[in-house]
Design an enzyme around this catalytic site. Structure first.
Site, PDB file in Angstrom:
ATOM      1  N   LEU A   1       0.819  -1.223   0.000  1.00 30.96           N
ATOM      2  CA  LEU A   1       0.000   0.000   0.000  1.00 30.96           C
ATOM      3  C   LEU A   1       0.850   1.270   0.000  1.00 30.96           C
ATOM      4  CD1 LEU A   1      -2.935  -1.091   2.369  1.00 30.96           C
ATOM      5  CD2 LEU A   1      -2.753  -1.302  -0.119  1.00 30.96           C
TER       6      LEU A   1
ATOM      7  N   TYR B   1      14.308   4.644 -14.062  1.00 29.26           N
ATOM      8  CA  TYR B   1      13.142   3.759 -14.111  1.00 29.26           C
ATOM      9  C   TYR B   1      13.263   2.765 -15.271  1.00 29.26           C
ATOM     10  CZ  TYR B   1       8.278   2.426 -15.071  1.00 29.26           C
ATOM     11  OH  TYR B   1       7.128   1.733 -15.341  1.00 29.26           O
TER      12      TYR B   1
ATOM     13  N   LYS C   1      13.842  -1.368 -15.171  1.00 33.21           N
ATOM     14  CA  LYS C   1      12.884  -2.295 -15.794  1.00 33.21           C
ATOM     15  C   LYS C   1      13.611  -3.190 -16.794  1.00 33.21           C
ATOM     16  CE  LYS C   1       8.787  -1.327 -14.031  1.00 33.21           C
ATOM     17  NZ  LYS C   1       7.990  -2.354 -13.328  1.00 33.21           N
TER      18      LYS C   1
ATOM     19  N   GLY D   1      12.040  16.848 -22.645  1.00 35.71           N
ATOM     20  CA  GLY D   1      12.207  15.398 -22.753  1.00 35.71           C
ATOM     21  C   GLY D   1      10.952  14.668 -23.210  1.00 35.71           C
TER      22      GLY D   1
HETATM   23  C1  UD1 Z   1       4.752   7.568 -20.430  1.00 36.80           C
HETATM   24  C2  UD1 Z   1       4.894   7.014 -19.036  1.00 36.80           C
HETATM   25  C3  UD1 Z   1       6.302   7.194 -18.577  1.00 36.80           C
HETATM   26  C4  UD1 Z   1       7.302   6.657 -19.592  1.00 36.80           C
HETATM   27  C5  UD1 Z   1       7.027   7.259 -20.956  1.00 36.80           C
HETATM   28  C6  UD1 Z   1       7.922   6.680 -22.037  1.00 36.80           C
HETATM   29  C7  UD1 Z   1       2.748   7.299 -17.937  1.00 36.80           C
HETATM   30  C8  UD1 Z   1       1.958   8.043 -16.915  1.00 36.80           C
HETATM   31  N1  UD1 Z   1       4.010   7.713 -18.143  1.00 36.80           N
HETATM   32  O1  UD1 Z   1       4.961   8.959 -20.390  1.00 36.80           O
HETATM   33  O2  UD1 Z   1       6.429   6.490 -17.384  1.00 36.80           O
HETATM   34  O3  UD1 Z   1       8.588   7.018 -19.235  1.00 36.80           O
HETATM   35  O4  UD1 Z   1       5.682   6.986 -21.295  1.00 36.80           O
HETATM   36  O5  UD1 Z   1       7.540   5.406 -22.375  1.00 36.80           O
HETATM   37  O6  UD1 Z   1       2.264   6.346 -18.534  1.00 36.80           O
HETATM   38  N2  UD1 Z   1       0.350  15.924 -21.008  1.00 36.80           N
HETATM   39  C9  UD1 Z   1      -0.386  17.074 -21.171  1.00 36.80           C
HETATM   40  N3  UD1 Z   1      -1.072  17.582 -20.110  1.00 36.80           N
HETATM   41  C10 UD1 Z   1      -1.080  16.981 -18.872  1.00 36.80           C
HETATM   42  C11 UD1 Z   1      -0.327  15.793 -18.704  1.00 36.80           C
HETATM   43  C12 UD1 Z   1       0.387  15.302 -19.796  1.00 36.80           C
HETATM   44  O7  UD1 Z   1      -0.402  17.661 -22.259  1.00 36.80           O
HETATM   45  O8  UD1 Z   1      -1.744  17.495 -17.960  1.00 36.80           O
HETATM   46  C13 UD1 Z   1       1.055  15.372 -22.180  1.00 36.80           C
HETATM   47  C14 UD1 Z   1       2.500  15.027 -21.955  1.00 36.80           C
HETATM   48  O9  UD1 Z   1       3.334  16.154 -22.114  1.00 36.80           O
HETATM   49  C15 UD1 Z   1       2.718  13.966 -23.031  1.00 36.80           C
HETATM   50  C16 UD1 Z   1       1.370  13.265 -23.096  1.00 36.80           C
HETATM   51  O10 UD1 Z   1       0.431  14.148 -22.513  1.00 36.80           O
HETATM   52  O11 UD1 Z   1       2.992  14.575 -24.267  1.00 36.80           O
HETATM   53  C17 UD1 Z   1       1.341  11.950 -22.335  1.00 36.80           C
HETATM   54  O12 UD1 Z   1       1.831  12.193 -21.042  1.00 36.80           O
HETATM   55  P1  UD1 Z   1       1.872  11.077 -19.890  1.00 36.80           P
HETATM   56  O13 UD1 Z   1       0.536  10.509 -19.683  1.00 36.80           O
HETATM   57  O14 UD1 Z   1       2.581  11.674 -18.733  1.00 36.80           O
HETATM   58  O15 UD1 Z   1       2.710   9.877 -20.510  1.00 36.80           O
HETATM   59  P2  UD1 Z   1       4.087   9.845 -21.320  1.00 36.80           P
HETATM   60  O16 UD1 Z   1       4.734  11.164 -21.431  1.00 36.80           O
HETATM   61  O17 UD1 Z   1       3.793   9.139 -22.602  1.00 36.80           O
END
Ligand code: UD1
Length: 314
Positions: free
Chosen positions: A35, A148, A152, A277
């Site tokens: 948890l 991370y 993995k 990034g």
């Molecule tokens: C995901 C993984 C991460 C991994 C990466 C690479 C998750 C939560 N994260 O990141 O662990 O390192 O893939 O494989 O699954 N965004 C917005 N607004 C928000 C939040 C996010 O525009 O409020 C955008 C982000 O900038 C990104 C996209 O949405 O372009 C997806 O973001 P997120 O869900 O954090 O996932 P990843 O960046 O793909």
């Protein structure tokens, strides 16, 4: 007595759905969670089943885990317990190494010692890194770009090494962007769809980092739970690394269009500078898991998103 399956991280987002899937197949499940990031409420449904045993323990507690392996002679193990936040893996590299590598290694060795034939391990698309050719194929050379992803990948290598050495069946599932009910929206680095859902439901504007044309391979947690379950139960499945993905890219602007149909009066999205990034496009080739397990993600994105947004808001 019916054989039991071990699920670590059982009270987490993916864990709780996976436990429910296994119980629906009539399997006996022992679910372990400390948890730290999981929530016991996620197991409310599972805990009503006589086939489910809840154990509050750390998957890295070797004494506790050894006792469970001894008692249950698990037919298979699904290892989902992990440090799940990429930013946290930068802040606490030692904890990341322990939770994401050492614990997986411990479990792999316990499986070998106690004759638990199969171990399904939660890996991540993060192992590919940003420079890999799209769609990501398992044969590509991994290029981890975070502690991370490195841990993995290292865990995959250890488990596949035990598979080659001792005949353990190790299936490393590389999840793409998993979404669905019970994903925690608390941190800015939570999955974008959990954040968007919680903001739309509260009538708050969402923030899009960048122009919204970035794409992701969003896969429903229900499909992921089924992939986990089938990987655990399937006959004649071989050790290896497998993408869990849909193979279909969806842009954030497309995501917004679907939310707007559900929340017509919501405030306009705000566009902000792209995250440092941030990956422009992420897409997984799902064919290996299809060939090996006949598994295909079958929840259409629009449907999965509607279910998420409407179910949580009641
Ligand atoms: C995901 C993984 C991460 C991994 C990466 C690479 C998750 C939560 N994260 O990141 O662990 O390192 O893939 O494989 O699954 N965004 C917005 N607004 C928000 C939040 C996010 O525009 O409020 C955008 C982000 O900038 C990104 C996209 O949405 O372009 C997806 O973001 P997120 O869900 O954090 O996932 P990843 O960046 O793909």
């Amino acid at each position: 007595m019916m054989p039991a399956f071990l699920v670590t991280g059982a009270a987490g987002f993916i864990g709780s759905h996976s436990v429910e899937w296994l119980l629906k197949q009539g399997k006996r499940v022992v679910g372990v969670d400390n948890l730290r990031t999981g929530h016991l409420e996620n197991l409310a449904t599972a805990r009503t089943s006589p086939n489910f045993e809840w154990v509050l323990a750390d998957a890295g507690d070797e004494v506790a885990m050894r006792a469970l392996f001894k008692q249950h002679h698990f037919a298979g193990a699904l290892h989902l317990a992990a440090l799940v936040s990429v930013p946290e893996s930068f802040d606490d590299t030692a904890l990341n190494a322990r939770l994401n590598l050492v614990v997986a290694d411990n479990l792999g060795r316990l499986c070998v010692e106690f004759g638990c034939k199969r171990l399904v391990f939660a890996s991540s698309a993060a192992v590919y890194g940003m420079a890999a050719a799209l769609p990501n194929q398992e044969s590509a050379a991994p290029q981890p770009q975070s502690p991370y992803a490195a841990a993995k990948l290292a865990a995959e290598v250890m488990l596949l090494g035990y598979a080659a050495s001792f005949g353990l069946e190790a299936l490393c599932l590389r999840y793409f962007n998993v979404y669905g009910p019970r994903q925690d929206p608390a941190s800015p680095y939570s999955g974008v769809l959990s954040i968007f859902t919680s903001r739309f439901q509260r009538n708050l504007p969402v923030i899009i980092y960048g122009d919204g044309e970035q794409t992701r391979d969003f896969v429903s947690v229900r499909d992921v739970a089924r992939a986990n379950g089938e990987a655990l139960l399937g006959a004649d499945v071989g050790s290896g690394r497998y993408n869990v993905s849909t193979g279909r890219p969806v842009s954030l602007n497309q995501v917004l269009t679907i939310y707007r149909e559900m929340f017509a009066g919501a405030p306009a999205a705000q566009y902000a500078e792209a995250r440092i990034g941030d990956i422009r496009h992420s897409l997984g080739d799902p064919s290996l898991l299809r060939d090996m397990l006949h598994f295909e993600a079958d929840i259409p994105f629009g449907l999965g998103l509607r279910e998420l947004a409407l179910e949580v808001s009641g």
